[in-house]
Motif scaffolding. Structure first.
Motif, short mmCIF file in Angstrom:
data_model
loop_
_atom_site.label_atom_id
_atom_site.label_comp_id
_atom_site.label_asym_id
_atom_site.label_seq_id
_atom_site.Cartn_x
_atom_site.Cartn_y
_atom_site.Cartn_z
N GLY A 54 0.83 -1.16 -0.14
CA GLY A 54 -0.08 -0.10 -0.02
C GLY A 54 0.78 1.41 0.00
N ILE A 55 2.07 1.21 -0.22
CA ILE A 55 3.20 2.39 -0.33
C ILE A 55 2.46 3.37 -1.19
CG2 ILE A 55 5.23 3.21 -0.72
CD1 ILE A 55 6.40 0.59 0.28
N ALA A 56 1.97 2.78 -2.53
CA ALA A 56 1.71 3.75 -3.38
C ALA A 56 0.22 4.06 -3.79
CB ALA A 56 2.24 3.05 -4.85
N VAL A 57 -0.62 3.52 -2.69
CA VAL A 57 -2.02 3.76 -2.62
C VAL A 57 -2.25 5.06 -1.80
CG1 VAL A 57 -4.21 2.55 -2.01
CG2 VAL A 57 -2.24 1.37 -3.23
N ARG A 58 -3.21 5.76 -2.06
CA ARG A 58 -3.62 6.79 -1.17
C ARG A 58 -4.23 6.48 0.00
NH1 ARG A 58 -8.43 10.28 -0.45
NH2 ARG A 58 -7.72 12.45 -0.15
N SER A 59 -3.85 7.08 1.20
CA SER A 59 -4.02 6.54 2.50
C SER A 59 -4.46 7.75 3.40
CB SER A 59 -3.11 5.71 3.21
OG SER A 59 -1.95 6.12 3.05
N PHE A 254 4.23 5.05 -8.77
CA PHE A 254 5.59 4.48 -8.38
C PHE A 254 5.85 5.15 -7.08
CE2 PHE A 254 5.37 4.00 -12.90
CZ PHE A 254 5.66 2.55 -13.19
N SER A 255 6.65 4.42 -6.18
CA SER A 255 6.84 5.02 -4.90
C SER A 255 7.79 4.41 -4.20
CB SER A 255 5.75 4.80 -3.88
OG SER A 255 4.48 5.47 -4.29
N ALA A 256 8.51 5.19 -3.21
CA ALA A 256 9.70 4.72 -2.40
C ALA A 256 9.93 5.42 -1.06
CB ALA A 256 10.87 5.11 -3.13
N VAL A 257 10.00 4.73 -0.04
CA VAL A 257 9.93 5.12 1.27
C VAL A 257 11.24 4.83 1.98
CG1 VAL A 257 8.76 5.24 3.70
CG2 VAL A 257 7.51 5.23 1.33
N LEU A 258 11.99 5.60 2.52
CA LEU A 258 13.16 5.24 3.37
C LEU A 258 12.78 5.51 5.00
CD1 LEU A 258 16.09 4.70 3.62
CD2 LEU A 258 16.62 7.21 3.62
N ARG A 259 12.78 4.35 5.48
CA ARG A 259 11.83 4.47 7.13
C ARG A 259 12.94 4.29 8.06
NH1 ARG A 259 6.58 3.22 5.82
NH2 ARG A 259 6.20 2.04 3.88
N GLY A 299 7.37 0.82 -4.03
CA GLY A 299 5.92 0.30 -4.12
C GLY A 299 5.38 0.82 -5.61
N PHE A 300 4.33 -0.09 -6.22
CA PHE A 300 3.69 0.15 -7.37
C PHE A 300 2.11 0.33 -7.03
CE2 PHE A 300 1.14 -1.92 -10.95
CZ PHE A 300 1.36 -0.98 -11.89
N GLY A 301 1.80 1.33 -7.61
CA GLY A 301 0.05 1.16 -7.28
C GLY A 301 -0.64 1.58 -8.62
N TRP A 302 -1.93 1.02 -8.80
CA TRP A 302 -2.75 1.27 -10.11
C TRP A 302 -4.13 1.57 -9.56
CZ3 TRP A 302 -4.50 -2.80 -14.18
CH2 TRP A 302 -5.35 -1.94 -15.18
N LYS A 303 -4.61 2.81 -9.85
CA LYS A 303 -6.02 2.85 -9.72
C LYS A 303 -6.61 3.09 -11.07
CE LYS A 303 -9.05 5.97 -6.96
NZ LYS A 303 -9.40 4.77 -5.78
N PRO A 304 -7.31 1.98 -11.57
CA PRO A 304 -7.77 2.03 -12.89
C PRO A 304 -8.88 3.08 -13.06
CG PRO A 304 -7.33 -0.39 -12.34
CD PRO A 304 -7.17 0.72 -10.91
N LYS A 305 -9.18 3.46 -14.27
CA LYS A 305 -10.14 4.44 -14.36
C LYS A 305 -11.29 3.99 -15.52
CE LYS A 305 -8.64 7.71 -11.51
NZ LYS A 305 -8.88 7.97 -10.31
N PHE A 306 -12.19 3.67 -14.66
CA PHE A 306 -13.34 2.97 -15.77
C PHE A 306 -14.52 3.88 -16.04
CE2 PHE A 306 -11.39 -0.94 -13.68
CZ PHE A 306 -10.75 -1.30 -14.89
N GLY A 307 -14.49 4.92 -15.37
CA GLY A 307 -15.60 5.76 -15.63
C GLY A 307 -16.94 5.38 -14.77
N ILE A 318 1.44 -3.33 -5.17
CA ILE A 318 2.68 -4.40 -5.12
C ILE A 318 3.79 -3.70 -4.50
CG2 ILE A 318 4.16 -5.88 -6.45
CD1 ILE A 318 2.18 -5.99 -8.58
N ASP A 319 4.24 -4.25 -3.55
CA ASP A 319 5.32 -3.58 -2.78
C ASP A 319 6.70 -4.64 -2.49
OD1 ASP A 319 3.74 -1.28 -2.22
OD2 ASP A 319 3.64 -1.56 -0.05
N PHE A 320 7.90 -4.02 -2.49
CA PHE A 320 9.03 -4.82 -2.29
C PHE A 320 9.62 -3.98 -1.07
CE2 PHE A 320 13.18 -6.68 -3.09
CZ PHE A 320 12.79 -7.83 -3.46
N VAL A 321 9.51 -4.79 0.03
CA VAL A 321 9.86 -4.29 1.36
C VAL A 321 11.59 -4.51 1.73
CG1 VAL A 321 7.73 -3.86 2.00
CG2 VAL A 321 9.16 -5.95 2.67
N ASP A 322 11.92 -3.81 2.49
CA ASP A 322 13.41 -3.91 3.02
C ASP A 322 14.38 -4.27 1.72
OD1 ASP A 322 15.55 -4.08 4.73
OD2 ASP A 322 15.07 -6.01 5.25
#
Length: 407
Positions: A54-59, A254-259, A299-307, A318-322
């Motif tokens: 969920g790194i790349a998903v609005r929260s 596409f996202s990246a977080v240094l924690r 992370g990778f996030g996709w919010k498809p727009k179907f109208g 999809i996240d790849f952690v550490d």
């Protein structure tokens, strides 16, 4: 004469050492405490049910703990309060009858103590429960929150099942975050964000499971012992998270977080909480350091727009952690350890269905948003408590409730 003086000094030294002798409560000296090195993580039923992705998903306001770059999207959120309860080893606990017969636990304490010992009996780390409670808000691109979290961590030595140790841990966390979106009117834009928190952490000297269960019968005595006679470690850390999002057309991010930069803890050890409330001279040991490692997650996030977002609004993450830990021992078989993936489907802006994979373990969740004021969520998932995937998967159930307002 000299001999008598030396003997007297020796006796006095032995007596004083017995008075002030307290077992080490540092993870470096006793593996029972190794879970207290974990960085603070607010319990998110949403993220957990999406496999931890969920790194790349609005929260919105929860971006303080997930990805501070998401604060770059302006908004107004009041989240007062939010409460979450997590039970671990859920399936086994239900099978014992503890959940169905919780009102009568006091009448058959021995049976349930034995059942709990059997559940926690596999060597290594485990947990009994986690509770979260907090308040927070997002004002434009700025967010703040005050959260508390209580954990009952456990450790079972490989030599004896009956020697299960329970380590109560409490965190009180104040968080501040700020995000900013650059080129916001362009099809391609990016967000930068920073979140800093003050984490005040305390954990008690390990106690045995029977003592915890006995507290059900005599809670006042147990609470008194925690206040007056049980050694405690009290410390703090000031960790910082840095996040970045690249937003491109098609609802892709596409996202990246240094924690956990600067996330190491500084602790003092006290003979009891009562002593800690007095003054510094009652400190047994000062400036005890505990390392809490940082990580780089992408992370990778996709919010498809179907109208038809009012009818069905999907999110894919999809996240790849550490990644730092991965590249230290990179291998194809190790990819699964760091991979998280999940999907969320919002129906009629009211119902939320979620599923995910966390290290290959399936997670499921659902939520209900009542008039954009009451938000109820549940998630069921597995976490790996062993050294390798498959060694010790523990199932957990999280229930979270929010009162919130968002626009």
């Amino acid at each position: 004469m000299v001999k008598k003086v030396l003997i007297a000094i020796l006796v006095m030294a032995i007596s004083m050492s017995s008075i002030f002798a307290v077992d080490s409560m540092l993870p470096s000296d006793d593996v029972t405490y190794n879970m207290v090195t974990n960085r603070y993580s607010k319990t998110s039923a949403r993220i957990l049910s999406m496999g931890g992705a969920g790194i790349a998903v609005r929260s919105n306001q929860d971006a303080l703990y997930v990805n501070p770059a998401s604060l770059g999207e302006k908004g107004l959120v009041w989240n007062v309060p939010n409460v979450a309860i997590t039970l671990y080893n859920t399936r086994d606990l239900i099978a014992t009858g503890i959940v169905d017969n919780y009102k009568n636990i006091k009448d058959d304490m021995g049976k349930y103590t034995d059942a709990l010992i059997n559940i926690l009996g596999k060597a290594g780390n485990n947990k009994i429960a986690t509770t979260d409670a907090g308040v927070g808000a997002k004002l434009g691109r700025f967010a703040f929150a005050v959260d508390t979290q209580f954990n009952l961590n456990t450790y079972t030595p490989s030599t004896s099942v009956v020697d299960i140790a329970v380590v109560p841990q409490i965190d009180v966390v104040t968080s501040l975050g700020l995000g900013y979106r650059f080129f916001k009117n362009n099809p391609v834009n990016f967000d930068l964000g920073i979140a800093a928190r003050l984490d005040l952490r305390a954990y008690y000297e390990k106690v045995d499971v029977s003592t915890i269960m006995g507290a059900v019968n005599d809670s006042s005595t147990f609470v008194k012992s925690l206040k007056e006679t049980t050694p405690i470690m009290i410390g703090y850390a000031v960790p910082i998270d840095l996040g970045a999002n690249l937003n491109v057309p098609g609802g892709v991010t596409f996202s990246a977080v240094l924690r956990n930069l600067n996330g190491n803890f500084s602790f003092s050890q006290y003979a009891s909480l009562k002593n800690a409330n007095n003054n510094a001279k009652d400190t047994i040991k000062n400036n005890l350091k505990i390392e809490s490692p940082m990580s780089l997650d992408i992370g990778f996030g996709w919010k498809p727009k179907f109208g038809l977002s009012w009818l069905a609004d999907p999110n894919i993450a999809i996240d790849f952690v550490d990644t730092i830990g991965f590249f230290n021992s990179a291998s194809l078989s190790n990819v699964l350890v760091h991979l998280r993936a999940g999907i969320e489907l919002q129906l009629l802006s009211v119902f939320e269905l979620r599923a995910g994979l966390n290290q290959g373990y399936v997670s499921l969740g659902l939520g209900v948003n009542v008039m954009n004021v009451i938000h109820l969520e549940a998630s069921y998932y597995r976490l790996e408590f062993g050294k390798n995937v498959g060694d010790k998967p523990i199932d957990a159930l999280t229930i979270r409730a929010n009162l919130f307002w968002e626009r």
